[in-house]
Design a protein around this motif. Structure first.
Motif, PDB file in Angstrom:
ATOM      1  N   UNK A 299      -5.453  -3.292 -18.537  1.00 53.23           N
ATOM      2  CA  UNK A 299      -4.414  -4.001 -17.771  1.00 53.23           C
ATOM      3  C   UNK A 299      -3.319  -3.041 -17.335  1.00 53.23           C
ATOM      4  N   UNK A 300      -2.696  -3.365 -16.224  1.00 55.59           N
ATOM      5  CA  UNK A 300      -1.704  -2.454 -15.653  1.00 55.59           C
ATOM      6  C   UNK A 300      -0.423  -3.196 -15.310  1.00 55.59           C
ATOM      7  N   UNK A 301       0.681  -2.626 -15.725  1.00 47.07           N
ATOM      8  CA  UNK A 301       2.003  -3.050 -15.263  1.00 47.07           C
ATOM      9  C   UNK A 301       2.606  -1.867 -14.518  1.00 47.07           C
ATOM     10  N   UNK A 302       2.795  -2.021 -13.233  1.00 45.35           N
ATOM     11  CA  UNK A 302       3.292  -0.911 -12.426  1.00 45.35           C
ATOM     12  C   UNK A 302       4.736  -0.583 -12.791  1.00 45.35           C
ATOM     13  N   UNK A 303       5.055   0.689 -12.935  1.00 46.74           N
ATOM     14  CA  UNK A 303       6.457   1.056 -13.199  1.00 46.74           C
ATOM     15  C   UNK A 303       7.324   0.799 -11.973  1.00 46.74           C
ATOM     16  N   UNK A 304       8.603   0.753 -12.175  1.00 46.56           N
ATOM     17  CA  UNK A 304       9.525   0.541 -11.073  1.00 46.56           C
ATOM     18  C   UNK A 304       9.481   1.690 -10.079  1.00 46.56           C
ATOM     19  N   UNK A 305       9.262   2.900 -10.566  1.00 47.82           N
ATOM     20  CA  UNK A 305       9.156   4.058  -9.692  1.00 47.82           C
ATOM     21  C   UNK A 305       8.443   5.165 -10.449  1.00 47.82           C
ATOM     22  N   UNK A 306       8.037   6.187  -9.711  1.00 57.34           N
ATOM     23  CA  UNK A 306       7.415   7.341 -10.337  1.00 57.34           C
ATOM     24  C   UNK A 306       8.485   8.209 -11.002  1.00 57.34           C
ATOM     25  N   UNK A 307       8.106   8.931 -12.062  1.00 63.33           N
ATOM     26  CA  UNK A 307       9.073   9.854 -12.666  1.00 63.33           C
ATOM     27  C   UNK A 307       9.558  10.878 -11.645  1.00 63.33           C
ATOM     28  N   UNK A 308      10.779  11.290 -11.766  1.00 67.69           N
ATOM     29  CA  UNK A 308      11.346  12.272 -10.851  1.00 67.69           C
ATOM     30  C   UNK A 308      10.498  13.537 -10.827  1.00 67.69           C
ATOM     31  N   UNK A 309      10.227  14.010  -9.619  1.00 66.21           N
ATOM     32  CA  UNK A 309       9.491  15.251  -9.475  1.00 66.21           C
ATOM     33  C   UNK A 309       7.986  15.097  -9.452  1.00 66.21           C
ATOM     34  N   UNK A 310       7.460  13.900  -9.728  1.00 61.53           N
ATOM     35  CA  UNK A 310       6.009  13.702  -9.727  1.00 61.53           C
ATOM     36  C   UNK A 310       5.482  13.566  -8.314  1.00 61.53           C
ATOM     37  N   UNK A 311       4.377  14.239  -8.033  1.00 56.58           N
ATOM     38  CA  UNK A 311       3.626  14.023  -6.792  1.00 56.58           C
ATOM     39  C   UNK A 311       2.357  13.274  -7.183  1.00 56.58           C
ATOM     40  N   UNK A 312       2.501  12.016  -7.460  1.00 58.46           N
ATOM     41  CA  UNK A 312       1.386  11.198  -7.929  1.00 58.46           C
ATOM     42  C   UNK A 312       1.589   9.787  -7.424  1.00 58.46           C
ATOM     43  N   UNK A 313       0.534   8.996  -7.464  1.00 62.05           N
ATOM     44  CA  UNK A 313       0.645   7.598  -7.058  1.00 62.05           C
ATOM     45  C   UNK A 313       1.316   6.781  -8.152  1.00 62.05           C
ATOM     46  N   UNK A 314       1.729   5.574  -7.788  1.00 59.23           N
ATOM     47  CA  UNK A 314       2.320   4.684  -8.780  1.00 59.23           C
ATOM     48  C   UNK A 314       1.297   4.249  -9.832  1.00 59.23           C
ATOM     49  N   UNK A 315       0.025   3.958  -9.461  1.00 59.92           N
ATOM     50  CA  UNK A 315      -0.962   3.654 -10.515  1.00 59.92           C
ATOM     51  C   UNK A 315      -1.161   4.811 -11.496  1.00 59.92           C
ATOM     52  N   UNK A 316      -1.151   6.050 -10.997  1.00 55.10           N
ATOM     53  CA  UNK A 316      -1.254   7.192 -11.912  1.00 55.10           C
ATOM     54  C   UNK A 316      -0.042   7.245 -12.831  1.00 55.10           C
ATOM     55  N   UNK A 317       1.125   6.955 -12.283  1.00 53.09           N
ATOM     56  CA  UNK A 317       2.325   6.926 -13.117  1.00 53.09           C
ATOM     57  C   UNK A 317       2.237   5.835 -14.173  1.00 53.09           C
ATOM     58  N   UNK A 318       1.575   4.709 -13.836  1.00 53.95           N
ATOM     59  CA  UNK A 318       1.393   3.638 -14.819  1.00 53.95           C
ATOM     60  C   UNK A 318       0.574   4.108 -16.006  1.00 53.95           C
TER      61      UNK A 318
ATOM     62  N   UNK B  74       0.829  -1.204   0.000  1.00 59.72           N
ATOM     63  CA  UNK B  74       0.000   0.000   0.000  1.00 59.72           C
ATOM     64  C   UNK B  74       0.863   1.253   0.000  1.00 59.72           C
ATOM     65  N   UNK B  75       1.820   1.337   0.905  1.00 60.56           N
ATOM     66  CA  UNK B  75       2.650   2.544   0.962  1.00 60.56           C
ATOM     67  C   UNK B  75       3.469   2.705  -0.314  1.00 60.56           C
ATOM     68  N   UNK B  76       3.795   1.598  -0.979  1.00 61.10           N
ATOM     69  CA  UNK B  76       4.527   1.687  -2.232  1.00 61.10           C
ATOM     70  C   UNK B  76       3.708   2.240  -3.382  1.00 61.10           C
ATOM     71  N   UNK B  77       2.378   2.154  -3.278  1.00 62.05           N
ATOM     72  CA  UNK B  77       1.507   2.711  -4.311  1.00 62.05           C
ATOM     73  C   UNK B  77       1.217   4.189  -4.098  1.00 62.05           C
TER      74      UNK B  77
END
Length: 216
Positions: A56-75, A20-23
């Motif tokens: 379908x979703x494949x979660x990225x390894x991390x959010x882009x630098x500088x983004x204040x968004x969740x990992x699903x949004x980054x996906x 959860x905290x990772x998302x």
């Protein structure tokens, strides 16, 4: 930490399940739903997602630098504006989870619990308000506000399945807590325990996931 339902290295330093905290974004205001007997796509639709936008979703390894968004949004490749949210869903055995990165659907657990289903929602607000709602067949069976939770007496009054999840969630010792006082992430551990998800983010990546953008 005394969290019997969670193996070592599945919780962060505050006691939140790592999946959860990772998302979450950097300043989370989010909800986690779990429901038994409902497919992920149907759960997303029940929470307001447009079926045409579910993918379908494949979660990225991390959010882009500088983004204040969740990992699903980054996906999805989006940095949400005010009023936007991203819903992520997957199934674990009989249970489906939905992660809402804006916490906007926390009042919709009754919809998920229709037709005889069991559902629960853990919500954590930007103001550190933490709560859990537990429903069966559209009826509220329990509402827990962490600020008012007494871990010595309250679980005995809960439905058996929810009581067992609280026992699995246990408690953590943090500097800001008095002995025996519940932490702000206990409800996130409870819904994780209900759904059989004492997981890390790597565990989450191993199952099929669906994602959808939506609006608050």
């Amino acid at each position: 930490m005394a969290t019997p339902g969670f193996p070592p290295n599945t919780l962060d330093d505050e006691g939140c399940p790592l999946w959860i905290s990772g998302l979450a974004d950097d300043d989370p205001n989010h909800s986690v739903h779990v429901v038994r007997g409902l497919e992920p796509a149907a759960a997303l639709e029940a929470l307001g997602a447009d079926p045409r936008l579910i993918q379908p979703c494949e979660l990225p390894e991390r959010k882009p630098d500088g983004w204040r968004a969740s990992l699903p949004a980054a996906a999805l490749g989006i940095e949400p504006e005010l009023g936007d949210m991203t819903l992520l869903a997957g199934r674990v055995g009989e249970w489906t989870f939905v992660y809402d990165d804006a916490g906007a659907t926390f009042g919709d657990v009754h919809v998920l619990s229709a037709a005889g289903r069991i559902a629960a929602t853990s919500h954590f607000s930007i103001n550190a308000d933490a709560s859990l709602t537990y429903y069966a067949d559209g009826d509220e069976l329990a509402w827990i506000n962490v600020d008012d939770l007494d871990l010595e007496t309250d679980p005995a009054e809960m439905p058996p399945e929810l009581r067992a999840a609280f026992e699995a969630a246990g408690s953590v010792e943090l500097d800001y807590l008095e002995p025996g006082e519940p932490d702000f992430d206990i409800c996130m551990r409870v819904v994780s325990a209900l759904a059989g998800m004492p997981w890390t983010l790597d565990d989450l990546r191993r199952i099929p996931l669906l994602v959808a953008p939506s609006h608050c």
